[in-house]
Enzyme design. Structure first.
Site, PDB file in Angstrom:
ATOM      1  N   HIS A 120       9.462  -0.505   8.494  1.00 23.91           N
ATOM      2  CA  HIS A 120       8.752  -1.759   8.776  1.00 23.91           C
ATOM      3  C   HIS A 120       8.756  -2.740   7.605  1.00 23.91           C
ATOM      4  O   HIS A 120       9.033  -3.921   7.762  1.00 23.91           O
ATOM      5  CB  HIS A 120       7.281  -1.455   9.092  1.00 23.91           C
ATOM      6  CG  HIS A 120       7.064  -0.382  10.094  1.00 23.91           C
ATOM      7  ND1 HIS A 120       7.119  -0.614  11.450  1.00 23.91           N
ATOM      8  CD2 HIS A 120       6.773   0.949   9.950  1.00 23.91           C
ATOM      9  CE1 HIS A 120       6.864   0.508  12.102  1.00 23.91           C
ATOM     10  NE2 HIS A 120       6.657   1.472  11.216  1.00 23.91           N
ATOM     11  N   ASP A 137       0.854  -1.201   0.000  1.00 26.88           N
ATOM     12  CA  ASP A 137       0.000   0.000   0.000  1.00 26.88           C
ATOM     13  C   ASP A 137       0.892   1.254   0.000  1.00 26.88           C
ATOM     14  O   ASP A 137       0.908   2.014   0.960  1.00 26.88           O
ATOM     15  CB  ASP A 137      -0.949  -0.004   1.219  1.00 26.88           C
ATOM     16  CG  ASP A 137      -0.228  -0.085   2.558  1.00 26.88           C
ATOM     17  OD1 ASP A 137       0.948  -0.550   2.610  1.00 26.88           O
ATOM     18  OD2 ASP A 137      -0.810   0.332   3.579  1.00 26.88           O
TER      19      ASP A 137
HETATM   20  O1  RIB Z   1       2.440  -0.401  11.025  1.00 28.03           O
HETATM   21  C1  RIB Z   1       3.340  -0.274   9.969  1.00 28.03           C
HETATM   22  C2  RIB Z   1       2.686  -0.632   8.655  1.00 28.03           C
HETATM   23  O2  RIB Z   1       1.597   0.238   8.420  1.00 28.03           O
HETATM   24  C3  RIB Z   1       3.573  -0.487   7.437  1.00 28.03           C
HETATM   25  O3  RIB Z   1       3.224  -1.463   6.495  1.00 28.03           O
HETATM   26  C4  RIB Z   1       3.233   0.879   6.932  1.00 28.03           C
HETATM   27  O4  RIB Z   1       3.504   1.017   5.548  1.00 28.03           O
HETATM   28  C5  RIB Z   1       1.780   0.960   7.231  1.00 28.03           C
HETATM   29  O5  RIB Z   1       1.073   0.347   6.199  1.00 28.03           O
HETATM   30 CA    CA Z   2       2.828  -0.826   4.103  1.00 27.92          CA
END
Ligand code: RIB
Ligand code: CA
Length: 314
Positions: free
Chosen positions: A241, A10
């Site tokens: 992340h 996303d």
């Molecule tokens: O909590 C972190 C996640 O949430 C990552 O994938 C960031 O891109 C958001 O989508």
């Molecule tokens: Ca993400």
């Protein structure tokens, strides 16, 4: 041999960093970017993925549009306060002229799994609606897929949306419950490891120095993202992340795991909680009947940082 992956995403700033990381790695073959609502609406996620392919000159990589809202409940609120109005920290890169693959993200996953049985790892770094829908389209999907690596959840640490829930799982908890309950091999990379490591501003400066186009894009987009993550702190930091599950495919020795039975909560108060009962910790049938997953609980920070930088430098 390189790992064949479909990257479900996303984009999103940390998604962009992860997508470039995958494109740059000689150990990863990206068969497609399947997009989903999450940080931004579904239309924007798909267009952003095309932009990232253009920047990386990966014009052959198919990009699909996926589910636009959660499995249950109303359309989500998006994370523009983290990722900017454009999903890229208000840097507004040029739109792509390339067309999307006409298939839905879920159909693309099913088609590719049938074409490459047992070879593909699904790397999901957004809400899990596309994977849940793919399981509905092809109930035999788990037999066709090598494994599923998820950035999401928080097993032994607090959430980042509520005290118990991480954003990707919270955004589509019912879909996550379907995905975590399916009969496939799941590795979860949640806040247990991704919040363990904060990156200083110099990290993205080094990415830019090593790779002016891709690292330069991340460096610029990450300024807005760092503003968000640095609120209320003395130091300036950001978190990447979404690159963690890809790093694990490249070098499994970077992570340690706790295996156990996973439940995803869907009730309003606990929505999106990913609670883990480690092996032997309970006799409760409600937990023992839940599928087992491997949750990353340890990460080698210096080596991970080195891997990111070396891979961007290629
Ligand atoms: O909590 C972190 C996640 O949430 C990552 O994938 C960031 O891109 C958001 O989508
Ligand atoms: Ca993400």
């Amino acid at each position: 041999m390189a790992h064949k992956i479909i990257l479900d995403t996303d984009p999103g700033i940390d998604d962009a960093m992860a997508i470039f990381f995958a494109f740059q790695s000689k150990d990863i073959e990206v068969l497609g970017l399947t997009t989903v609502f999450g940080n931004v609406p579904a239309d924007m996620a798909a267009k952003n993925a095309l932009i990232l392919c253009d920047l990386a000159e990966q014009h052959h990589v198919p990009v699909t549009k996926g589910v636009a809202r959660p499995w249950v409940g109303p359309e989500s609120e998006y994370a523009h306060f983290v990722h900017g109005d454009d999903g890229f920290g208000n840097t507004y890169p040029e739109a792509s002229k390339r067309a999307l693959d006409p298939r839905s993200s879920a159909q693309f996953i099913v088609d590719m799994a049938r074409a490459h049985p047992g070879e593909i790892t699904l790397v999901a770094v957004g809400p899990l609606g596309n994977l849940a829908l793919a399981l509905r389209l092809e109930p035999e999907l788990p037999k066709l897929i090598k494994g599923v690596s998820i950035m999401g959840g928080a097993a032994f640490v607090p959430g980042n949306v509520t005290p118990v829930a991480e954003a990707n799982i919270w955004n589509d908890a019912h879909a996550a419950d379907i995905v975590f309950s399916a009969d496939w091999d799941v590795h979860m990379f949640g806040l247990d490891v991704t919040y363990d490591i904060s990156f200083p501003p110099t990290f993205v400066d080094v990415l830019e120095e090593k790779n002016p186009v891709l690292g330069g894009f991340v460096q610029k987009a990450a300024q807005f993202y760092m503003d968000f993550y640095s609120q209320g702190r003395e130091d300036r930091v950001c978190f990447f992340h979404d690159a963690f599950p890809i790093a694990h495919l490249i070098d499994p020795s970077l992570f340690g795991f706790t295996e156990g039975h996973m439940r995803v909560a869907t009730d309003p108060l606990n929505k999106g909680q990913t609670a883990l009962a480690p092996e032997g910790s309970t006799a409760s049938p409600d937990w023992l009947n839940a599928r087992k997953v491997k949750v990353a609980t340890q990460v080698d920070h210096p080596k991970l940082t080195e891997l990111f930088i070396d891979t961007y430098a290629r």
